[in-house]
Design an enzyme around this catalytic site. Structure first.
Site, PDB file in Angstrom:
ATOM      1  CG  PHE A   1      -1.939   1.062   1.249  1.00  0.00           C
ATOM      2  CD1 PHE A   1      -3.059   0.971   0.436  1.00  0.00           C
ATOM      3  CD2 PHE A   1      -1.803   2.173   2.054  1.00  0.00           C
ATOM      4  CE1 PHE A   1      -4.016   1.969   0.432  1.00  0.00           C
ATOM      5  CE2 PHE A   1      -2.751   3.180   2.066  1.00  0.00           C
ATOM      6  CZ  PHE A   1      -3.869   3.077   1.244  1.00  0.00           C
TER       7      PHE A   1
ATOM      8  CG  ASP B   1      -0.015  -3.082   6.835  1.00  0.00           C
ATOM      9  OD1 ASP B   1      -1.143  -3.500   7.198  1.00  0.00           O
ATOM     10  OD2 ASP B   1       0.157  -1.963   6.331  1.00  0.00           O
TER      11      ASP B   1
ATOM     12  CE1 TYR C   1      -9.445   1.618   7.124  1.00  0.00           C
ATOM     13  CE2 TYR C   1      -8.575   2.634   9.115  1.00  0.00           C
ATOM     14  CZ  TYR C   1      -8.443   2.320   7.767  1.00  0.00           C
ATOM     15  OH  TYR C   1      -7.319   2.705   7.084  1.00  0.00           O
ATOM     16  CE  LYS C   2      -7.841  -1.682   5.215  1.00  0.00           C
ATOM     17  NZ  LYS C   2      -8.498  -0.737   4.313  1.00  0.00           N
TER      18      LYS C   2
ATOM     19  NE  ARG D   1      -9.853  -3.004  -3.058  1.00  0.00           N
ATOM     20  CZ  ARG D   1      -9.388  -2.633  -1.871  1.00  0.00           C
ATOM     21  NH1 ARG D   1      -8.246  -3.132  -1.428  1.00  0.00           N
ATOM     22  NH2 ARG D   1     -10.045  -1.775  -1.110  1.00  0.00           N
TER      23      ARG D   1
END
Length: 406
Positions: free
Chosen positions: A134, A203, A228-229, A377
């Site tokens: 990312f 990560d 938050y995922k 996605r």
């Protein structure tokens, strides 16, 4: 409906009927849309609004400053860290919640270089980073390299073992690739990093809450992740930092703050780090979002991460099967590995007009997301996504790609 479509729809209903996690969906606030974007923002757990109202009205509104002690605000970073711990395979006392993922990546990576140099000397002057990571991780790795006088070496995860040497100080890797959903070999890569005498930083943003991680089992040194995922903590909910127990007394954070001081209220001019996980703290905790996260984590009561992984693989298997049967040949290409050992909890499809296709999917009640330039996605959160949802999503996608209405 064709015979194949009828068979797949029946298969989805049968899988839903045997789904041991089906009842967990009721713990979330959801509508009729098929929500396949939990890999960007998890759905709202039903317990959160009431908890936030209590925090605002009673704890802040009535108790005010007393809530640091009486409502447990002061201990929230470690308490909530211990709640996350079993979801990523960690014993208690190793995780502190607070700050953003980016800030925690910075703490972990600079701290990793310092740990490596304590063990191996100043010759450790190279940071290896996942070249496909990312973007923010790459930016921070570059900044950490400049700050510590290290060279930055971007390589793909497959190239990591061959890139390691006696100059390597730290290695920053993503457990799951955010574009493709590829699951990288955390045990094998961590072992390779350790064999080179370096520190492994992982990560976990796209794996925590979706699959077993095994931080303690595999000897991971440092890890970070968002909440938050798949952990459903809400937009911008605080991230976490894992520091393996035996490294905590040597972990030297580049962001020392009063909250991580051994005597935080002593207001001393000299800094002495707190013992254990609290030395990963910096400033005053973000209490409102932190306690919303604590309420959100209650959806995991009675749920094992192993059962989540089993369902995740079944969901993505079915989606790939439905896409293969429903979507016109040559219209999409899956970027997500087929082998279970290499797959996270998302499916990424390459599609020439992906941005427009995703807009139409959302209009028709199937919510995924688009990544430039051509990737659709779809994230599968087993706590609230069902098998009929998956079959429906593939059918709507096929309809759009055929030029119809789904």
């Amino acid at each position: 409906m064709s015979e194949t479509a009828s068979e797949l729809a029946f298969k989805a209903r049968e899988l839903d009927a045997g789904d041991e996690l089906a009842g967990v969906r009721a713990r979330f606030v959801l509508d009729e849309a098929v929500y396949l974007d939990g890999n960007s923002l998890g759905a709202l757990p039903a317990a959160v609004p009431g908890r936030v109202e209590d925090v605002v009205r009673r704890q802040w509104g009535e108790l005010r400053i007393r809530s640091w002690e009486e409502s447990g605000w002061w201990t929230a970073p470690e308490r909530i860290g211990d709640r996350i711990a079993p979801l990523i395979g960690a014993a208690t006392g190793q995780i502190v919640v607070g700050d953003s993922t980016s800030v925690n990546v910075f703490k972990a990576l600079v701290g990793a270089v310092r740990l490596a140099r304590l063990a191996g000397g100043e010759a450790r002057d190279e940071i290896v980073v996942d070249a496909t990571t990312f973007p923010t991780d790459g930016y921070i790795a570059g900044s950490a390299a400049r700050m510590t006088g290290c060279a930055l070496r971007p390589v793909t995860p497959a190239e990591v073992p061959g890139a390691l040497g006696d100059r390597t100080a730290a290695v920053l890797l993503n457990h799951v690739d955010y574009r493709t959903g590829r699951l990288h070999d955390l045990p094998g890569l961590t072992a390779a990093v350790h064999a080179a005498g370096a520190i492994a930083v992982w990560d976990l943003c796209h794996s925590a809450g979706a699959l077993p991680v095994g931080l303690d089992e595999h000897g991971v040194d440092l890890a970070v992740g968002c909440t938050y995922k798949y952990l459903n903590g809400g937009p911008g909910s605080p991230a976490y930092l894992y520091v393996r127990d035996e490294l905590q007394d040597r972990f030297d954070s580049p962001l020392p703050g009063w909250n991580s001081h051994a005597d935080p209220f002593g207001m001393r001019p000299d800094y002495t780090p707190a013992a254990g996980a609290p030395r990963g703290r910096v400033g005053t905790p973000d209490i409102l979002s932190m306690l919303a996260l604590e309420a959100a984590l209650e959806v995991w009561d009675g749920v094992s991460i192993e059962s989540v992984r089993t369902k995740s693989l079944a969901l993505t298997d079915l989606f790939l099967e439905c896409v293969a049967q429903y979507v016109p040949a040559g219209r999409v290409e899956s970027l997500t590995p087929v082998p279970h050992a290499e797959r996270g909890s998302q499916v990424a499809l390459r599609c020439a007009d992906a941005g427009q296709v995703m807009e139409r999917l959302i209009e028709q009640g199937v919510v995924g997301d688009f990544r430039h330039p051509d990737v659709l996605r779809f994230g599968f959160t087993p706590l609230y996504v069902g098998f009929a949802d998956v079959e429906r999503a593939a059918g709507v996608l096929a309809g759009i790609l055929r030029g119809g209405g789904g």
